[in-house]
Design a protein around this motif. Structure first.
Motif, mmCIF file in Angstrom:
data_model
loop_
_atom_site.group_PDB
_atom_site.id
_atom_site.type_symbol
_atom_site.label_atom_id
_atom_site.label_comp_id
_atom_site.label_asym_id
_atom_site.label_seq_id
_atom_site.Cartn_x
_atom_site.Cartn_y
_atom_site.Cartn_z
ATOM 1 N N GLN A 46 0.828 -1.207 0.000
ATOM 2 C CA GLN A 46 0.000 0.000 0.000
ATOM 3 C C GLN A 46 0.865 1.261 0.000
ATOM 4 O O GLN A 46 0.527 2.248 -0.652
ATOM 5 C CB GLN A 46 -0.966 -0.029 1.196
ATOM 6 C CG GLN A 46 -2.186 -0.899 0.908
ATOM 7 C CD GLN A 46 -2.981 -1.273 2.155
ATOM 8 O OE1 GLN A 46 -2.452 -1.232 3.261
ATOM 9 N NE2 GLN A 46 -4.231 -1.648 1.954
ATOM 10 N N LYS A 49 2.354 1.808 -3.464
ATOM 11 C CA LYS A 49 1.380 2.315 -4.429
ATOM 12 C C LYS A 49 1.303 3.840 -4.400
ATOM 13 O O LYS A 49 0.901 4.480 -5.367
ATOM 14 C CB LYS A 49 0.006 1.710 -4.117
ATOM 15 C CG LYS A 49 -0.731 1.267 -5.361
ATOM 16 C CD LYS A 49 -2.008 0.517 -5.033
ATOM 17 C CE LYS A 49 -3.006 1.394 -4.319
ATOM 18 N NZ LYS A 49 -4.276 0.691 -4.071
ATOM 19 N N GLU A 63 -1.217 -3.428 -7.228
ATOM 20 C CA GLU A 63 -2.641 -3.606 -6.934
ATOM 21 C C GLU A 63 -2.967 -5.090 -6.791
ATOM 22 O O GLU A 63 -3.745 -5.497 -5.926
ATOM 23 C CB GLU A 63 -3.472 -2.974 -8.067
ATOM 24 C CG GLU A 63 -4.954 -2.841 -7.776
ATOM 25 C CD GLU A 63 -5.254 -2.197 -6.425
ATOM 26 O OE1 GLU A 63 -4.638 -1.154 -6.110
ATOM 27 O OE2 GLU A 63 -6.082 -2.767 -5.673
ATOM 28 N N VAL A 66 -1.879 -6.301 -3.434
ATOM 29 C CA VAL A 66 -2.831 -5.886 -2.404
ATOM 30 C C VAL A 66 -4.055 -6.804 -2.407
ATOM 31 O O VAL A 66 -4.481 -7.312 -1.361
ATOM 32 C CB VAL A 66 -3.258 -4.410 -2.611
ATOM 33 C CG1 VAL A 66 -4.404 -4.038 -1.685
ATOM 34 C CG2 VAL A 66 -2.075 -3.479 -2.372
#
Ligand code: ADP
Ligand code: MG
Length: 245
Positions: A46, A49, A63, A66
């Motif tokens: 996270q 990102k 992504e 995640v």
């Protein structure tokens, strides 16, 4: 001879219960050990990102990390419920309300798959002492299995009734059914006949854990090609009283 028979049956049940408990402890240990590194994977993904000027393919890859970590976290959560790391939080519960809450999310999916949902909910059911979130999980797991067993549509019947100091919850489908061999293993954790991304084999182990920690019991009958019926019995008084009774 009958006494011998009952003794051996009891023995089998004890072995089964013992094995479930051992696997439960193992599962709790594994879940605990995995939770920490998983938290790091998720946290750093996270963070990554949020990097400025991240090339778009990298962003997409992160992504995916995640999403996969979140999925793994769900599996671990199920493991912990199964291992009874989460004791039921009991309140007064209207079983019919729980059924309606669970079906609310599932009915649209059923309609898409050509599955008719039939409710046979007895009026004037007494309230029970239980954890509504866990009971909802029980229903969701059973209904998801039922819909997966009816790929070409069918009928899903959910019924409730009360009798003496217990309430009963039935989930019945007109799906593919199970062989005798499958039927014997359904409650074992990680037992699955499904593809990797369709099932973890934990659904019914979780159901079994929740029902027994509520002081209840679960039965299943099934005919190949005809369908399956799960019957859950829950005591009115809830887990604590049931354990000390
Ligand atoms: P999963 O759904 O992830 O495979 P479950 O513990 O929910 O794990 O179920 C274990 C197995 O029991 C399934 O793989 C399937 O073979 C069988 N099963 C469970 N519910 C049903 C059902 N309603 N109809 C037919 N088979 C079922
Ligand atoms: Mg399942």
């Amino acid at each position: 001879m009958r006494a011998e028979d009952q003794k051996s049956q009891l023995h089998q049940q004890l072995i089964h219960a013992d094995r479930l408990a051992t696997i439960g402890q193992l599962a709790a240990g594994v879940a605990h050990e995995l939770n920490e590194p998983l938290g790091s994977i998720l946290g750093f993904a996270q963070l990554a990102k949020k990097c400025p000027e991240l090339p778009s393919p990298a962003e997409q890859d992160i992504e995916k990390i995640v999403t996969a970590s979140l999925y793994a976290r769900e599996v671990i959560k199920k493991l912990m419920v199964f291992a009874r790391q989460m004791p039921p939080r009991s309140t007064r519960v209207d079983l019919i309300q729980v059924v309606e809450d669970a079906l609310y999310f599932l009915e649209a999916q059923c309609a898409k798959k050509d599955i008719e949902v039939v409710r046979e909910l007895a009026p004037g059911m007494p309230e029970i002492t239980a954890d509504p979130a866990q009971l909802k999980q029980v229903l969701v797991n059973l209904v998801v299995n039922a819909t997966q067993a009816m790929p070409h549509g069918g009928t899903l019947t959910v019924s409730t009734r009360s009798s003496g100091s217990s309430v009963f919850l039935d989930v019945k489908d007109t799906g593919i059914g199970m062989s005798k061999e499958t039927l014997e293993k359904v409650f074992l954790p990680f037992f699955t006949t499904k593809d990797v991304n369709e099932g973890t084999g934990l659904g019914l182990a979780v159901v079994h854990g929740i029902v027994t920690s509520h002081g209840g019991s679960i039965d299943v009958e099934s005919q190949v090609g005809q369908g399956t019926r799960f019957e859950i019995r829950l005591p009115l008084c809830g887990p604590e009283e049931a354990q000390t009774a």
